[in-house]
Design a protein around this motif. Structure first.
Motif, PDB file in Angstrom:
ATOM      1  N   PHE A 228     -10.760   1.925  11.695  1.00 27.67           N
ATOM      2  CA  PHE A 228      -9.297   1.852  11.790  1.00 27.67           C
ATOM      3  C   PHE A 228      -8.843   0.793  12.776  1.00 27.67           C
ATOM      4  O   PHE A 228      -7.915   0.978  13.539  1.00 27.67           O
ATOM      5  CB  PHE A 228      -8.739   3.222  12.183  1.00 27.67           C
ATOM      6  N   SER A 229      -9.551  -0.332  12.744  1.00 29.93           N
ATOM      7  CA  SER A 229      -9.243  -1.382  13.712  1.00 29.93           C
ATOM      8  C   SER A 229      -8.160  -2.327  13.192  1.00 29.93           C
ATOM      9  O   SER A 229      -7.612  -3.120  13.938  1.00 29.93           O
ATOM     10  CB  SER A 229     -10.512  -2.166  14.027  1.00 29.93           C
ATOM     11  N   GLY A 230      -7.827  -2.258  11.917  1.00 29.83           N
ATOM     12  CA  GLY A 230      -6.869  -3.213  11.334  1.00 29.83           C
ATOM     13  C   GLY A 230      -5.418  -2.890  11.679  1.00 29.83           C
ATOM     14  O   GLY A 230      -5.118  -2.010  12.483  1.00 29.83           O
ATOM     15  N   ASP A 231      -4.542  -3.602  11.012  1.00 28.87           N
ATOM     16  CA  ASP A 231      -3.106  -3.453  11.207  1.00 28.87           C
ATOM     17  C   ASP A 231      -2.639  -2.105  10.644  1.00 28.87           C
ATOM     18  O   ASP A 231      -2.902  -1.777   9.493  1.00 28.87           O
ATOM     19  CB  ASP A 231      -2.427  -4.609  10.449  1.00 28.87           C
ATOM     20  N   ILE A 232      -1.902  -1.347  11.443  1.00 30.32           N
ATOM     21  CA  ILE A 232      -1.452  -0.023  11.014  1.00 30.32           C
ATOM     22  C   ILE A 232      -0.516  -0.135   9.796  1.00 30.32           C
ATOM     23  O   ILE A 232      -0.499   0.758   8.940  1.00 30.32           O
ATOM     24  CB  ILE A 232      -0.775   0.750  12.169  1.00 30.32           C
ATOM     25  N   ALA A 233       0.245  -1.230   9.708  1.00 27.00           N
ATOM     26  CA  ALA A 233       1.165  -1.399   8.567  1.00 27.00           C
ATOM     27  C   ALA A 233       0.407  -1.383   7.241  1.00 27.00           C
ATOM     28  O   ALA A 233       0.873  -0.822   6.245  1.00 27.00           O
ATOM     29  CB  ALA A 233       1.948  -2.706   8.710  1.00 27.00           C
ATOM     30  N   HIS A 234      -0.783  -1.964   7.261  1.00 27.68           N
ATOM     31  CA  HIS A 234      -1.615  -1.952   6.061  1.00 27.68           C
ATOM     32  C   HIS A 234      -1.961  -0.521   5.647  1.00 27.68           C
ATOM     33  O   HIS A 234      -1.852  -0.143   4.478  1.00 27.68           O
ATOM     34  CB  HIS A 234      -2.900  -2.750   6.307  1.00 27.68           C
ATOM     35  N   PHE A 235      -2.368   0.295   6.628  1.00 24.39           N
ATOM     36  CA  PHE A 235      -2.762   1.671   6.316  1.00 24.39           C
ATOM     37  C   PHE A 235      -1.554   2.501   5.857  1.00 24.39           C
ATOM     38  O   PHE A 235      -1.684   3.380   5.014  1.00 24.39           O
ATOM     39  CB  PHE A 235      -3.413   2.329   7.540  1.00 24.39           C
ATOM     40  N   ARG A 236      -0.390   2.197   6.432  1.00 23.54           N
ATOM     41  CA  ARG A 236       0.822   2.927   6.016  1.00 23.54           C
ATOM     42  C   ARG A 236       1.181   2.611   4.569  1.00 23.54           C
ATOM     43  O   ARG A 236       1.505   3.498   3.781  1.00 23.54           O
ATOM     44  CB  ARG A 236       1.998   2.554   6.928  1.00 23.54           C
ATOM     45  N   THR A 237       1.133   1.340   4.242  1.00 21.36           N
ATOM     46  CA  THR A 237       1.466   0.936   2.876  1.00 21.36           C
ATOM     47  C   THR A 237       0.481   1.548   1.888  1.00 21.36           C
ATOM     48  O   THR A 237       0.857   2.065   0.843  1.00 21.36           O
ATOM     49  CB  THR A 237       1.420  -0.599   2.762  1.00 21.36           C
ATOM     50  N   ARG A 238      -0.782   1.477   2.270  1.00 21.06           N
ATOM     51  CA  ARG A 238      -1.837   2.036   1.424  1.00 21.06           C
ATOM     52  C   ARG A 238      -1.581   3.520   1.141  1.00 21.06           C
ATOM     53  O   ARG A 238      -1.683   3.988   0.013  1.00 21.06           O
ATOM     54  CB  ARG A 238      -3.176   1.853   2.143  1.00 21.06           C
ATOM     55  N   ARG A 239      -1.227   4.263   2.189  1.00 21.49           N
ATOM     56  CA  ARG A 239      -0.968   5.687   1.981  1.00 21.49           C
ATOM     57  C   ARG A 239       0.214   5.903   1.041  1.00 21.49           C
ATOM     58  O   ARG A 239       0.188   6.788   0.171  1.00 21.49           O
ATOM     59  CB  ARG A 239      -0.704   6.392   3.312  1.00 21.49           C
ATOM     60  N   ALA A 240       1.277   5.118   1.215  1.00 19.05           N
ATOM     61  CA  ALA A 240       2.458   5.273   0.343  1.00 19.05           C
ATOM     62  C   ALA A 240       2.082   5.048  -1.120  1.00 19.05           C
ATOM     63  O   ALA A 240       2.528   5.773  -2.007  1.00 19.05           O
ATOM     64  CB  ALA A 240       3.555   4.300   0.779  1.00 19.05           C
TER      65      ALA A 240
ATOM     66  N   GLY B   6      -3.251  10.307  -9.867  1.00 20.38           N
ATOM     67  CA  GLY B   6      -4.663   9.959 -10.036  1.00 20.38           C
ATOM     68  C   GLY B   6      -5.266   9.453  -8.728  1.00 20.38           C
ATOM     69  O   GLY B   6      -6.401   9.787  -8.389  1.00 20.38           O
ATOM     70  N   LEU B   7      -4.496   8.670  -7.991  1.00 16.00           N
ATOM     71  CA  LEU B   7      -4.991   8.149  -6.709  1.00 16.00           C
ATOM     72  C   LEU B   7      -5.095   9.261  -5.666  1.00 16.00           C
ATOM     73  O   LEU B   7      -6.019   9.279  -4.855  1.00 16.00           O
ATOM     74  CB  LEU B   7      -4.082   7.026  -6.197  1.00 16.00           C
ATOM     75  N   ARG B   8      -4.171  10.208  -5.721  1.00 12.13           N
ATOM     76  CA  ARG B   8      -4.252  11.344  -4.779  1.00 12.13           C
ATOM     77  C   ARG B   8      -5.512  12.159  -5.030  1.00 12.13           C
ATOM     78  O   ARG B   8      -6.207  12.558  -4.108  1.00 12.13           O
ATOM     79  CB  ARG B   8      -3.022  12.249  -4.901  1.00 12.13           C
ATOM     80  N   GLU B   9      -5.783  12.426  -6.302  1.00  4.69           N
ATOM     81  CA  GLU B   9      -7.003  13.173  -6.620  1.00  4.69           C
ATOM     82  C   GLU B   9      -8.234  12.389  -6.182  1.00  4.69           C
ATOM     83  O   GLU B   9      -9.183  12.951  -5.638  1.00  4.69           O
ATOM     84  CB  GLU B   9      -7.059  13.498  -8.125  1.00  4.69           C
ATOM     85  N   ARG B  10      -8.206  11.084  -6.404  1.00  4.07           N
ATOM     86  CA  ARG B  10      -9.326  10.254  -5.990  1.00  4.07           C
ATOM     87  C   ARG B  10      -9.522  10.321  -4.469  1.00  4.07           C
ATOM     88  O   ARG B  10     -10.635  10.403  -3.963  1.00  4.07           O
ATOM     89  CB  ARG B  10      -9.055   8.804  -6.429  1.00  4.07           C
TER      90      ARG B  10
END
Lengths: 206, 206
Positions: free
Chosen positions: A95-107, A114-118
């Protein structure tokens, strides 16, 4: 010109996320992603098997990382000490990258069933790796399974806190705090009472 | 003749499970199920929305049951006491049937990736219901989420033990034991050491 593209992986991932947000995961195509990134479809497929892999790329390495941490931990540590000790390593590697990336990814993931199940399956794979790792250290299957589930819970909840908060603490701090809160809530006979007793309350006789 | 069929629901569920085992979930049709049960397709659809529902029928009522238990628990109980108290209710309401049925059901689900993902979603729905229930009692979201995840873990692990063992203990006993083992593994500084200390071990200086 060299076939190697500097930061191609990051540029593709960035372009893919932008498009998933703008027009949805399902309706985004690989050619659209590569056009946005200014790269070829061929380059895309050198880095990712398909567009879903753009989202789960880093999560895929978590089980192997967890296995290594557990195998390398000093033999005298208890499971919960191994987990506690491993949290910082995972935080810095994963989790060293930009938090904005992880936020967008979660959204993006939350918007697609299908992605939630994955994602649940990926957490399940992490859990299995942890359980297997502890059984290799001689822990019985029941305890190994339970500590594995609990660790996966700590992960997903701590990551959720990190992504939710406006000015989040460091992910490693949130991982440790989440584990500590989990231990206290499991151990608490009463919110206002002493917190270190595990003896069940006597049956009520009134 | 009355349109009401005695035990129609059970006969359909039994026939469906048999066929899922014999020929796989994916390749079994509703007409095959009703033929095996000696009932009409129309009767099938009075009881189940589709063939998947035959498998998740009883699990679907777990979140509502959990919500009721949490809402009805005396206000002075801590979350872990509410959970402990609720285990027997769930055991008697939800797992009172023939264990062979539950074993077959699990085998069918494990053989199909789509059904496995569906089962994870169902556990996730249970978890959400528990978290919501505790927040209604005034618990903060973090603690409510954690206790919910832990409870879902206790459930799935205890049910696994019940189905795995040759001569299993009662499901309620396994639920309580699994919770107790989980609490001990969370609380254990060292497998050979005292189990009731939560103070972290001092840093090694060698």
């Amino acid at each position: 010109m060299s076939r190697w593209q500097p930061n191609a992986r990051e540029r593709l991932a960035g372009a893919a996320l932008e498009l998933f947000v703008e027009q949805g995961f399902a309706s985004t195509t690989v050619p659209e992603i590569t056009a946005r990134a200014g790269l070829t479809t061929r380059t895309f497929f050198r880095h990712f098997a398909d567009k879903r892999e753009v989202l789960f790329d880093s999560e895929d390495s978590l089980p192997a990382l967890a296995s290594r941490i557990i195998a390398d931990a000093p033999a005298e540590l208890s499971p919960i000490q191994v987990i506690t000790g491993g949290l910082d390593t995972v935080a810095s590697v994963q989790f060293s990258g930009d938090i904005a990336h992880f936020r967008t990814r979660r959204a993006v993931i939350h918007a697609d069933e299908g992605l939630r199940e994955r994602e649940l399956r990926k957490m399940s794979a992490l859990s299995e790796a942890i359980s297997h790792g502890f059984q290799e250290r001689g822990l019985d299957e029941l305890r190994a399974t339970l500590i594995a589930h609990v660790t996966a819970t700590v992960f997903s909840v701590a990551i959720g806190r990190w992504l939710d908060e406006d000015k989040p603490a460091a992910i490693s701090e949130l991982l440790h705090d989440t584990l500590a809160v989990l231990r206290s809530v499991m151990d608490e006979p009463h919110p206002d009472g002493p917190t270190r007793k595990l003896v069940p309350a006597p049956a009520r006789t009134d």
